[in-house]
Enzyme design. Structure first.
Site, PDB file in Angstrom:
ATOM      1  N   ASP A 223       3.654   5.419 -11.249  1.00 30.78           N
ATOM      2  CA  ASP A 223       4.423   5.033 -10.056  1.00 30.78           C
ATOM      3  C   ASP A 223       3.576   5.111  -8.792  1.00 30.78           C
ATOM      4  O   ASP A 223       3.538   4.177  -7.978  1.00 30.78           O
ATOM      5  CB  ASP A 223       5.646   5.960  -9.956  1.00 30.78           C
ATOM      6  CG  ASP A 223       6.515   5.703  -8.729  1.00 30.78           C
ATOM      7  OD1 ASP A 223       5.987   5.747  -7.601  1.00 30.78           O
ATOM      8  OD2 ASP A 223       7.725   5.481  -8.894  1.00 30.78           O
TER       9      ASP A 223
ATOM     10  N   LEU B  13      10.119   3.907  -8.114  1.00 32.34           N
ATOM     11  CA  LEU B  13       9.796   2.866  -9.091  1.00 32.34           C
ATOM     12  C   LEU B  13      10.022   3.398 -10.506  1.00 32.34           C
ATOM     13  O   LEU B  13      10.566   2.693 -11.364  1.00 32.34           O
ATOM     14  CB  LEU B  13       8.352   2.404  -8.922  1.00 32.34           C
ATOM     15  CG  LEU B  13       7.959   1.894  -7.538  1.00 32.34           C
ATOM     16  CD1 LEU B  13       6.516   1.403  -7.550  1.00 32.34           C
ATOM     17  CD2 LEU B  13       8.897   0.782  -7.073  1.00 32.34           C
ATOM     18  N   ASP B  14       9.605   4.630 -10.758  1.00 35.17           N
ATOM     19  CA  ASP B  14       9.835   5.250 -12.057  1.00 35.17           C
ATOM     20  C   ASP B  14      11.321   5.387 -12.345  1.00 35.17           C
ATOM     21  O   ASP B  14      11.818   4.946 -13.384  1.00 35.17           O
ATOM     22  CB  ASP B  14       9.189   6.637 -12.089  1.00 35.17           C
ATOM     23  CG  ASP B  14       7.790   6.623 -12.689  1.00 35.17           C
ATOM     24  OD1 ASP B  14       7.480   5.724 -13.481  1.00 35.17           O
ATOM     25  OD2 ASP B  14       7.005   7.529 -12.357  1.00 35.17           O
ATOM     26  N   HIS B  15      12.030   6.032 -11.445  1.00 36.60           N
ATOM     27  CA  HIS B  15      13.453   6.282 -11.691  1.00 36.60           C
ATOM     28  C   HIS B  15      14.238   4.979 -11.743  1.00 36.60           C
ATOM     29  O   HIS B  15      15.093   4.791 -12.623  1.00 36.60           O
ATOM     30  CB  HIS B  15      14.017   7.209 -10.625  1.00 36.60           C
ATOM     31  CG  HIS B  15      13.592   8.638 -10.768  1.00 36.60           C
ATOM     32  ND1 HIS B  15      14.237   9.533 -11.591  1.00 36.60           N
ATOM     33  CD2 HIS B  15      12.568   9.331 -10.190  1.00 36.60           C
ATOM     34  CE1 HIS B  15      13.652  10.716 -11.513  1.00 36.60           C
ATOM     35  NE2 HIS B  15      12.635  10.622 -10.670  1.00 36.60           N
TER      36      HIS B  15
END
Length: 470
Positions: free
Chosen positions: A329, A360-362
């Protein structure tokens, strides 16, 4: 980035447009509203479509109308920072190592990622630094090098570093062009012949089995959500590839964790037996890594299990010159223009900024879970399996081009944590933001110890496992 994005993403998932009307949003000011980019809207939309997909699957398996979905901004914001808020035995997690960060280069800025020992060693090795080098020594070397040259040299050595770019530079970069051209969720039907799912009896994914071959954050967030919804999720890691217990404390909720060397024939044989009764396989390794192993290509996995859902996640996208590169991320934020946008006008020559969370990850994690849930509904209705592909870079593109939405008035509230007890002591964690009528309120088990479980399905130790969920 609210209802408009939720409708767009729900359509990308193949969902019936009228179901978006089942979503209710409780707006509130949160830490995500501090971002220059509309991170709060991205988070809200990702959780909304995930909860709606869960509600739809519940109705498909058990009958009746699709339950109503509630998305609470405060719960969403807490969940998007769960990796920072988790506390094991009162101890805060280590999120970034000393050599992970922004460094001034001769012609701009570089972002490095050296959280894992092997990535740290490769970074130091290519820069001819001693193994015990600290931040000051790294800064001194990088200051004399060009950002793009460092990016390529570190990549060639198997390490992780990117030149920091603004939005326009990324839009012109071949990888930025490639990622923008991809759908936010790529879906392809495969492996027909699956039987309809039996009634769940309680939660949408109850009785389903998920092989979790993901690491770090985005993929584990997705599979953690499937575990919340009742799935038997078994995470598989290579014995020789280290993982952070801090990360597992957060993303291991509801799962079991085992170690299995897929580079060996014995390891692949065990995986083959697990696959015989699996419903979902989720992978988060860079494109080409698992496919290089015999029998591990998505089409090969699907051919062995009719109706299987194979979901794949990458950092940079599935086409373009960086498609096979490693990434996280923080690196995607730096390369895509997000970090420059978050620096703000007050310090135009200062270090780049970052979103208030690994959004972005979540965000990609909840979108990935939504895609899997919709694919399971599709399989229930048609018998078809699905291959899915998502990437952090495509999520970044959506964020960078989203319409800003004003934040609601009022004051932020402190995060709300729940507490349980594990073999390692007390564990304080964030509740899932996925909420719908009749849905689960918490995970069935707390996070365990990395790699401590047997590589078998729940209750299957010693050969006494249940039969197929089909």
């Amino acid at each position: 980035m609210t209802e408009e994005t939720a409708r767009e993403w729900w359509a990308a998932l193949g969902g019936a447009p009228e179901l978006v009307g089942r979503i209710t949003v409780d707006r509130a000011p949160t830490v995500l509203d501090r971002a220059a980019l509309p991170a709060a809207g991205l988070a809200r939309a990702a959780v909304a479509v995930c909860a709606l997909a869960a509600a739809e699957l519940a109705a498909a398996r058990d009958g009746g109308p699709v339950p109503r979905v509630r998305v609470a901004d405060r719960a969403v914001a807490d969940a998007f920072r769960s990796d920072r808020l988790v506390r094991s035995a009162g101890r805060a997690p280590v999120t970034f190592a000393p050599l992970s960060g922004f460094w001034r280069a001769a012609d701009g800025w570089v972002r490095t990622h050296a959280n894992y020992p092997h990535h740290r060693a490769r970074l130091l090795g290519v820069l001819a630094l001693p193994t015990d080098a600290g931040p000051g020594e790294l800064a001194g070397v990088l200051a004399g090098r060009g950002a793009a040259a460092t990016e390529e040299a570190v990549h060639a050595a198997g390490g992780l570093a990117v030149a920091v770019r603004d939005r326009d530079a990324w839009a012109r970069h071949p990888q930025g062009v490639a990622a923008a051209a991809e759908p936010v969720v790529a879906r392809r039907p495969v492996a027909p012949g699956g039987a309809p799912l039996p009634p769940s009896g309680r939660y949408p994914a109850a009785g389903l089995r998920v092989l979790d071959l993901t690491r770090v954050l985005a993929g584990p967030v997705a599979t953690r959500t499937l575990a919340l919804l009742g799935a038997d999720v078994l995470r598989i890691d290579a014995p020789w590839l280290p993982e952070s217990q801090d990360a597992l404390d957060d993303t291991g909720m509801g799962k079991r964790s085992a170690r299995l060397d897929l580079a060996t024939a014995d390891g692949r044989a065990v995986l083959g037996r697990l696959l015989e009764t699996a419903d979902v396989v989720v992978t988060g390794y860079r494109p080409g890594a698992l496919e290089a192993l015999p029998g591990m290509a998505p089409e090969e996995l699907a051919a062995r299990r009719p109706g299987l859902v194979v979901a794949r996640l990458s950092a940079w996208g599935w086409s373009g010159p960086w498609a096979g590169r490693r990434g996280f991320d923080s690196l995607v934020q730096a390369a895509s223009g997000v970090a420059v946008a978050e620096r703000g006008p007050a310090a135009p020559d200062g270090p780049p900024g970052a979103l208030p969370a690994q959004a972005l990850d979540h965000g990609t994690g909840y979108l990935l879970a939504a895609a899997v849930l919709r694919a399971l509904t599709h399989r229930h209705r048609t018998g078809e399996g699905t291959c899915l592909r998502l990437s952090l870079a495509r999520t970044a593109h959506a964020l960078l081009h989203a319409r800003p939405v004003p934040a609601p008035a009022g004051a932020e509230e402190p995060p709300r944590l729940r507490e349980t007890v594990t073999g390692r002591g007390s564990l304080r964690y964030v509740a899932s933001p996925v909420e719908f009528e009749g849905g689960p309120r918490d995970w069935s088990r707390a996070s365990g110890t990395w790699g401590a479980d047997a590589p078998c399905w729940e209750g299957a130790a010693g050969g006494a496992g249940r039969g197929s969920s089909r």
